[in-house]
Design an enzyme around this catalytic site. Structure first.
Site, PDB file in Angstrom:
ATOM      1  N   PHE A 202      -7.475   0.138   3.787  1.00 24.79           N
ATOM      2  CA  PHE A 202      -8.459   0.992   3.121  1.00 24.79           C
ATOM      3  C   PHE A 202      -9.612   0.159   2.570  1.00 24.79           C
ATOM      4  O   PHE A 202      -9.503  -1.052   2.447  1.00 24.79           O
ATOM      5  CB  PHE A 202      -7.805   1.771   1.979  1.00 24.79           C
ATOM      6  CG  PHE A 202      -6.739   2.731   2.433  1.00 24.79           C
ATOM      7  CD1 PHE A 202      -7.084   3.927   3.044  1.00 24.79           C
ATOM      8  CD2 PHE A 202      -5.395   2.439   2.256  1.00 24.79           C
ATOM      9  CE1 PHE A 202      -6.103   4.814   3.470  1.00 24.79           C
ATOM     10  CE2 PHE A 202      -4.412   3.314   2.686  1.00 24.79           C
ATOM     11  CZ  PHE A 202      -4.766   4.502   3.293  1.00 24.79           C
ATOM     12  N   GLY A 203     -10.688   0.844   2.190  1.00 21.29           N
ATOM     13  CA  GLY A 203     -11.775   0.153   1.504  1.00 21.29           C
ATOM     14  C   GLY A 203     -11.325  -0.303   0.135  1.00 21.29           C
ATOM     15  O   GLY A 203     -11.627  -1.411  -0.303  1.00 21.29           O
TER      16      GLY A 203
ATOM     17  N   GLN B 286       0.876  -1.176   0.000  1.00 23.29           N
ATOM     18  CA  GLN B 286       0.000   0.000   0.000  1.00 23.29           C
ATOM     19  C   GLN B 286       0.912   1.224   0.000  1.00 23.29           C
ATOM     20  O   GLN B 286       1.445   1.615   1.029  1.00 23.29           O
ATOM     21  CB  GLN B 286      -0.928   0.017   1.204  1.00 23.29           C
ATOM     22  CG  GLN B 286      -1.737   1.305   1.369  1.00 23.29           C
ATOM     23  CD  GLN B 286      -2.523   1.684   0.135  1.00 23.29           C
ATOM     24  OE1 GLN B 286      -3.121   0.827  -0.516  1.00 23.29           O
ATOM     25  NE2 GLN B 286      -2.531   2.966  -0.215  1.00 23.29           N
TER      26      GLN B 286
ATOM     27  N   HIS C  52     -16.107   3.526  -7.144  1.00 21.26           N
ATOM     28  CA  HIS C  52     -15.182   4.610  -6.806  1.00 21.26           C
ATOM     29  C   HIS C  52     -13.785   4.322  -7.348  1.00 21.26           C
ATOM     30  O   HIS C  52     -13.147   5.197  -7.955  1.00 21.26           O
ATOM     31  CB  HIS C  52     -15.125   4.799  -5.286  1.00 21.26           C
ATOM     32  CG  HIS C  52     -14.185   5.871  -4.838  1.00 21.26           C
ATOM     33  ND1 HIS C  52     -14.580   7.180  -4.688  1.00 21.26           N
ATOM     34  CD2 HIS C  52     -12.863   5.835  -4.517  1.00 21.26           C
ATOM     35  CE1 HIS C  52     -13.543   7.900  -4.291  1.00 21.26           C
ATOM     36  NE2 HIS C  52     -12.490   7.102  -4.173  1.00 21.26           N
ATOM     37  N   GLU C  53     -13.300   3.099  -7.131  1.00 19.45           N
ATOM     38  CA  GLU C  53     -11.937   2.770  -7.573  1.00 19.45           C
ATOM     39  C   GLU C  53     -11.837   2.733  -9.097  1.00 19.45           C
ATOM     40  O   GLU C  53     -10.808   3.115  -9.670  1.00 19.45           O
ATOM     41  CB  GLU C  53     -11.491   1.436  -6.965  1.00 19.45           C
ATOM     42  CG  GLU C  53     -11.516   1.381  -5.441  1.00 19.45           C
ATOM     43  CD  GLU C  53     -10.810   2.558  -4.771  1.00 19.45           C
ATOM     44  OE1 GLU C  53      -9.834   3.075  -5.345  1.00 19.45           O
ATOM     45  OE2 GLU C  53     -11.244   2.972  -3.678  1.00 19.45           O
TER      46      GLU C  53
ATOM     47  N   TYR D 148     -12.427  14.061  -0.091  1.00 23.81           N
ATOM     48  CA  TYR D 148     -13.484  13.360  -0.810  1.00 23.81           C
ATOM     49  C   TYR D 148     -14.764  14.202  -0.854  1.00 23.81           C
ATOM     50  O   TYR D 148     -15.277  14.521  -1.932  1.00 23.81           O
ATOM     51  CB  TYR D 148     -13.803  12.025  -0.144  1.00 23.81           C
ATOM     52  CG  TYR D 148     -12.680  11.014  -0.134  1.00 23.81           C
ATOM     53  CD1 TYR D 148     -12.717   9.907  -0.971  1.00 23.81           C
ATOM     54  CD2 TYR D 148     -11.602  11.130   0.734  1.00 23.81           C
ATOM     55  CE1 TYR D 148     -11.715   8.950  -0.952  1.00 23.81           C
ATOM     56  CE2 TYR D 148     -10.585  10.190   0.752  1.00 23.81           C
ATOM     57  CZ  TYR D 148     -10.646   9.101  -0.091  1.00 23.81           C
ATOM     58  OH  TYR D 148      -9.644   8.165  -0.078  1.00 23.81           O
TER      59      TYR D 148
END
Length: 649
Positions: free
Chosen positions: A292-293, A152, A320-321, A414
C-alpha cells in the site's frame, strides 16, 4: 436531553450490523487485552508465538471461545493460573480455509457467566504461510545486512499472525514481548516501546541464543488489524517534537528531509478536528514491496518508498495516514462492508489538511478530480461483471460474506465516501459540519460504527442544532440521496465535478493533444510547470479518453515530456498503463521499462492496473519473475487479476 436519550435508545436497539468475515463468537465474549510473546527466527522465517488473552463474557452462559486463525500451527491451550490444558479443535471449510481461514474452537471446561473474566494462553507457530507477514532475505533489503520482517493486517489478515477475534467490531488494549536472535535486528510495533522490561516471559528460552528483548504497550483500545510489527536493520530519526521517521540506514537521511514537516501536518489536522491523542507519531518507510501507499497503524504508520519523490509532492499520503488517527483508529468501521466509515471520512479530513498545506483549494480539487477519474473507471469496471458480489464493490456497502474482505478494497470507499461527506457539508454548511464531525468523534471515541450509526447520529444532531424549518429542509436533501449514495451500484446520485482553474489548464491541454492527433500543442510546455497532482490528472484523463489516443499522440507525448523516464512512481504507473492500453508499449524497449518497474514496486495501486492491462501470457510471466519480491497480499491480488483473464491477447 430527551433527544439524546432517544438517540441512545435507538442506537442500542438498531446497531445490529454484524461482521460476516469473522468466525469468532464476538457477540458472546469480547477481547479486553492481548499480551503477545514472539521469538523471531528470521533466518528460517519462523515465529514461535504465545498469547495470553483477557476476555469478558457477554452471553448469559459461555462454554467455548471461537477465534479466527489462518494457516498456523496451534500447539496447545492452557489456563495460566493452574496450567490446566484445554481441549480445542479446528472447524474448517475447504474453500473458506483459503479465503478467510478457519475457526479455532476452545473448550473452556467450565461455564462462565455474564460479566465474568476469562483468561487463557495459546502457544502456536507461524511461518511464510502467514499472509499478513513479509519475510525478506538480506538480499531483498536496502542495507543487505540482515533479514527483514513487516506486517500488513488490514483487512482480516491478523488471524494469520495471532489467533484472535479478527473483526473491527472488537477493540482491545495490547502489550508485546519480541525476542530477537541477532544484534542487528531492531524492532518497532504499533505501541509504545518500553525502556525497561515490564512483562515476565511466558516461556523458557536458551538465553545464550537471545540478542535482545523488546517490549511494547498500547493502552488505547484498537481493532486487531492495527497490530503491526517491523523488524530489521531499522533506525529512528526525529522530525519534530512529537514525530519521527524510521527506515533502514541507507536512505534514512533522504526520508528524514522529505518528511521534515510531519509536526506541521499533525497540527494542520488538529486545527480542524481536535486534539491528537495518541502521543508520538512515527512513519516507517518500508521496502518497496509494501503493498500500500500507507497503513495507519497507531503511533507507527507504514509507508511505501514511492511517497518519497524528492519535492514533497508525495506527502499527501502521510497527511492521509495521520488523518486516520481520528477516522479509522479512533472511530472505526464495525465490519468491512463499511470501510468508507474509515476511508471516506479520512479523505475528507486529509483534504482539509491539504488545503492548509497547499494554500490553494484549487489544488485540493485537482486531487478530488484525480480520485473522480479513478472512481468512475472502477464503477464501470465493477458493473460490467456478471458477479453480483463484484458489482456491489461499486457501492459503499460491498458484499463480503464468504469472501476475502480484501477483494472489495478499491478507490470506491475513499472517493465515493469523500463525495458523500462533501455533499453533506454543502447542505449543512462548513462550520456546522465541522462541529458535527467533532461531536461524532466524541460520541464514538474508541468505538466501532456503521453507515446507519452515522446517519442516525447526524439526523439527531441536526434536529438539536437547527431550527425546525431548516431541519426539515436539510433532512430532505439528505434523505433524497443518502441510501442511494451508500447502497446503489451506479454513479453517485449527485455528480461533483470539482471544477477549478488549476484543472481547467490540465483538461484543455489534454484536449489540445487529442485534437492535434500527434502534433504538439502550441503551449505544450506548460506541462513542465504543473504540480504533481495536475500531471496525475493529465495522465488519468488520457486514460479515460484512451480510445482517442493514437500511436502518433503517444510518440509525441514521449518526445515532449520523456514520460518513460520520470522518477515519480505516481506518474510512471499511469503512463505505463496507458502505454499498454494504447498498444504503444509493443516494442521491446518500452516493455522492458515497464517490466523493470513491476519488479521494483510492489504497491498494489501501481502494479495492479499494469497487470490488468497486460495480456494473460505476459502478466503470468512477469508475476512469476517477481513472485518472491511481492508481499502475500500483492500476490493474492495479482493472482486474482490473472485468473479473471480468459483471453490471451
Amino acid at each position: 436531553m430527551k433527544l439524546v436519550i432517544l438517540f441512545l435508545l435507538c442506537h442500542m436497539l438498531y446497531c445490529v450490523d454484524v461482521d460476516k468475515n469473522t468466525f469468532s463468537n464476538y457477540k458472546d465474549v469480547k477481547t479486553q487485552h492481548l499480551h503477545i510473546e514472539w521469538l523471531l527466527n528470521l533466518n528460517d522465517k519462523v515465529i514461535d508465538g504465545s498469547v495470553e488473552y483477557t476476555f469478558k463474557v457477554y452471553a448469559s452462559q459461555l462454554t467455548e471461545v471461537h477465534l479466527d486463525i489462518y494457516k498456523m500451527n496451534i500447539l496447545f491451550v492452557y489456563y495460566p493460573n493452574n496450567g490446566q490444558v484445554l481441549k480445542y479443535h479446528v472447524e474448517s471449510d475447504p474453500i473458506q480455509k483459503e479465503e478467510q481461514g478457519e475457526k479455532l474452537v476452545i473448550e473452556l471446561g467450565q461455564v462462565y457467566k455474564y460479566g465474568e473474566i476469562v483468561k487463557f494462553r495459546i502457544k502456536y507457530q507461524i511461518g511464510e504461510d502467514a499472509r499478513a507477514l513479509s519475510f525478506m532475505d538480506p538480499s531483498q533489503t536496502d542495507d543487505k545486512k540482515a533479514p527483514y520482517l513487516f506486517s500488513q493486517c488490514e483487512a482480516n489478515n491478523c488471524r494469520s499472525m495471532i489467533p484472535l477475534q479478527d473483526t473491527p467490531s472488537i477493540k482491545f488494549t495490547y502489550s508485546a514481548t519480541v525476542i530477537t536472535q541477532s544484534p542487528l535486528i531492531n524492532v518497532f510495533m504499533s505501541g509504545n516501546r518500553l525502556q525497561t522490561q515490564k512483562f515476565q516471559l511466558m516461556n523458557n528460552y536458551n538465553m545464550n541464543s537471545i540478542a535482545n528483548v523488546f517490549q511494547f504497550e498500547l493502552n488505547i483500545k484498537i481493532p486487531a488489524y492495527l497490530i503491526a510489527i517491523v523488524a530489521g536493520t531499522v533506525e529512528e530519526r526525529s522530525t519534530g517534537t512529537r514525530t519521527a521517521v524510521i527506515s533502514e540506514t541507507k536512505n534514512i537521511e533522504k526520508y528524514q528531509k522529505e518528511l521534515e514537516d510531519l509536526d506541521k501536518y499533525v497540527q494542520y489536522l488538529e486545527d480542524y478536528i481536535g486534539e491528537y491523542k495518541w502521543g508520538a507519531y512515527k512513519i516507517v518507510i518500508l521496502p518497496a514491496s509494501f503493498p500500500f501507499g500507507g497503513m495507519e497503524n497507531p503511533l507507527l504508520t507504514f509507508a511505501n518508498p514511492t511517497i518519497i519523490v524528492g519535492d514533497k509532492s508525495g506527502v499527501s499520503v502521510a497527511v492521509h495516514e495521520i488523518a486516520h488517527s481520528w477516522f479509522g483508529n479512533t472511530v472505526t468501521c464495525n465490519n468491512w462492508s463499511n470501510m468508507w466509515i474509515n476511508e471516506g471520512f479520512c479523505v475528507f479530513l486529509e483534504r482539509k489538511g491539504l488545503k492548509t498545506l497547499f494554500g490553494d483549494i484549487n489544488l485540493v480539487h485537482v486531487n478530488s478530480q484525480v480520485g473522480n477519474n479513478e472512481m468512475n473507471a472502477l464503477i464501470k469496471e465493477f458493473n460490467s461483471s456478471q458477479d453480483d458480489f463484484i458489482k456491489s464493490y461499486a457501492s459503499l456497502h460491498p458484499k463480503t460474506e464468504n469472501h476475502n474482505a480484501d477483494d472489495s478494497f478499491s478507490t470506491i470507499p475513499y472517493e465515493r465516501g469523500f463525495q458523500l461527506l462533501y455533499y453533506l457539508e454543502k447542505q449543512i454548511n462548513e462550520t456546522r459540519f465541522q462541529q458535527l464531525l467533532k461531536d461524532w468523534l466524541q460520541e464514538y471515541e474508541y468505538k466501532s460504527a456503521d453507515e446507519n450509526d452515522f446517519y442516525r447520529f447526524m439526523i439527531f444532531w441536526l434536529k438539536i442544532n437547527l431550527s425546525s424549518e431548516e431541519f426539515l429542509s436539510v433532512k430532505k436533501s439528505i434523505d433524497n440521496v443518502y441510501n442511494k449514495w451508500v447502497y446503489d451500484y451506479g454513479q453517485p446520485p449527485i455528480e461533483e465535478k470539482f471544477e477549478n482553474p488549476a484543472s481547467k489548464d490540465v483538461l484543455e491541454l489534454v484536449n489540445s493533444w487529442i485534437e492535434g492527433k500527434g502534433t504538439k500543442p502550441q503551449n505544450y510546455q506548460i506541462f513542465d510547470n504543473f504540480k504533481s497532482n495536475q500531471k496525475q490528472l493529465f495522465l488519468s484523463t488520457l486514460q479515460d479518453k484512451n480510445k482517442d489516443v493514437t500511436d502518433a499522440i503517444m510518440v509525441s507525448l514521449e518526445d515532449a515530456y520523456h514520460l518513460s523516464d520520470l522518477t515519480d512512481a505516481e506518474l510512471l504507473f499511469r503512463w505505463y498503463t496507458l502505454s499498454i492500453i494504447t498498444k504503444y508499449a509493443k516494442d521491446t524497449t518500452n516493455l522492458q521499462k515497464i517490466r523493470k518497474f513491476v519488479g521494483l514496486v510492489g504497491r498494489m495501486k501501481m502494479v495492479n492496473p499494469i497487470y490488468k492491462a497486460l495480456n494473460k501470457e505476459t502478466a503470468t510471466q512477469w508475476y512469476q519473475e517477481n513472485y518472491a519480491f511481492y508481499h502475500p497480499l500483492t500476490r493474492q491480488s495479482i493472482e486474482s487479476i490473472i485468473k479473471n483473464k480468459t483471453i490471451i491477447k
